[in-house]
Design an enzyme around this catalytic site. Structure first.
Site, PDB file in Angstrom:
ATOM      1  N   ALA A   1     -39.501   3.719  10.516  1.00 23.63           N
ATOM      2  CA  ALA A   1     -40.443   2.731  11.272  1.00 23.63           C
ATOM      3  C   ALA A   1     -40.635   1.579  10.592  1.00 23.63           C
ATOM      4  O   ALA A   1     -41.198   0.556  10.966  1.00 23.63           O
ATOM      5  CB  ALA A   1     -41.835   3.491  11.761  1.00 23.63           C
ATOM      6  N   LYS A   2     -40.695   1.678   9.294  1.00 20.95           N
ATOM      7  CA  LYS A   2     -41.106   0.757   8.300  1.00 20.95           C
ATOM      8  C   LYS A   2     -39.869  -0.230   7.862  1.00 20.95           C
ATOM      9  O   LYS A   2     -40.231  -1.270   7.107  1.00 20.95           O
ATOM     10  CB  LYS A   2     -41.860   1.109   7.042  1.00 20.95           C
ATOM     11  CG  LYS A   2     -43.160   1.975   7.595  1.00 20.95           C
ATOM     12  CD  LYS A   2     -44.215   1.294   6.638  1.00 20.95           C
ATOM     13  CE  LYS A   2     -45.591   1.757   7.284  1.00 20.95           C
ATOM     14  NZ  LYS A   2     -45.613   3.258   7.228  1.00 20.95           N
ATOM     15  N   SER A   3     -38.889   0.178   8.312  1.00 19.19           N
ATOM     16  CA  SER A   3     -37.517  -0.567   7.656  1.00 19.19           C
ATOM     17  C   SER A   3     -36.986  -1.383   8.768  1.00 19.19           C
ATOM     18  O   SER A   3     -37.379  -1.347   9.917  1.00 19.19           O
ATOM     19  CB  SER A   3     -36.820   0.352   6.931  1.00 19.19           C
ATOM     20  OG  SER A   3     -36.086   0.977   7.972  1.00 19.19           O
TER      21      SER A   3
END
Ligand code: GLU
Length: 282
Positions: A253-255
């Site tokens: 989700a953060k990459s």
């Protein structure tokens, strides 16, 4: 018997590289053994899963170079089958109605834990206290209209021959301990089914022999195994692949890996490059 594989996305948003990896693994595994490859659209969440997102997901998979058997099964066409299974479990006394809010569930869990950390299921959600378990069991309430249906786990396990096991192609035979999940929801307050119920019914309906999916669903397989036994469904073989993370192990989700496939496509990235970057032959 010809093996049957499936990729079963929930198009509640656009597909990203993690989906591409899982879909390609399934297609490759099917091809390696001369099996069939299906795509199933898990669109039970009718508020989030719009027709546009479903169309976009299928377009993205086609763009990646995948092909599958038509017609594609959509779970939104299967609500009657899910209701029939719920009816059966209800009439056997294995379900109960629950109107608890998230707040009720939190408050009960904290009170019952008496200062200790409240018990949680393998996904980290609070275990339901069972507050509604003793309601008088009349007719089954209407589905998806504000009342959830929960599995009475203790009762369900009474009728099952233990130990309950399942087989993972990488991790070997697993002892299933579904009691760790408490009284799981099989029909949600706002949806006339649940992921767990729909997935086991549809894998059986479609004759799926090999379930290949992400490790995030490893623990949930013990619930699926219990439901298969309760509903007299065949047991597929499972394989849980690692989740895609970036080089630093950041969550998807953060990459960059959470970038939708269609954005990569708009940037000019070619499907061959995506397949190669995920480790698949061109
Ligand atoms: N629809 C589920 C998801 O997208 C996967 C279901 C499965 O493979 O069992 O997370």
């Amino acid at each position: 018997m010809q093996p049957v594989f499936r990729f079963a996305p929930s198009p509640n948003g656009h597909l990203h590289l993690g989906h591409a990896f899982s879909a390609l693994l399934n297609a490759e595994a099917a091809q390696a053994v001369g099996g069939r490859f299906l795509v199933r659209v898990e669109d039970i969440d009718q508020a989030r899963c719009t027709p546009e997102l479903v169309q976009d997901a299928l377009d993205d998979l086609r763009w990646l170079g995948l092909s599958w058997e038509e017609p594609v099964l959509r779970q939104s066409t299967r609500f009657l089958a899910y209701a029939a299974a719920l009816d059966q479990l209800w009439s056997r006394g294995l379900l109960y109605a629950c109107a608890c809010t998230r707040r009720d569930i939190e408050a009960d869990a904290i009170t019952r834990a008496r200062g200790a950390p409240p018990p949680r299921d393998p996904d980290g959600a609070l275990i339901y206290s069972g507050r509604c378990r003793s309601w008088v069991r009349g007719p089954m309430p209407p589905l998806g209209l504000g009342v959830a249906l929960r599995l009475d786990m203790a009762r369900a396990l009474e009728g099952v021959t233990l130990p309950l096991t399942w087989h993972d192609a990488d991790a070997g035979v697993q002892a299933a301990d579904p009691a760790r999940w408490g009284d799981v929801v099989l029909a949600r307050k706002d949806t006339p089914t649940s992921y767990h119920l729909a997935v086991v019914l549809d894998d059986a309906f479609q004759g799926v022999t090999d379930v290949v999916r992400g490790k995030d669903l490893f623990a949930a397989t013990e619930i699926h195994r219990l439901l298969q036994v309760l509903l007299g469904l065949p047991e597929p073989s499972y394989r849980h692949h690692p989740l895609i993370t970036d080089a630093d192990g950041h969550k998807l989700a953060k990459s960059r890996f959470s970038t939708p496939l269609r954005s990569l496509r708009a940037e000019g990235v070619m499907p061959e490059a995506i397949r190669a970057s995920l480790g698949f032959a061109l």
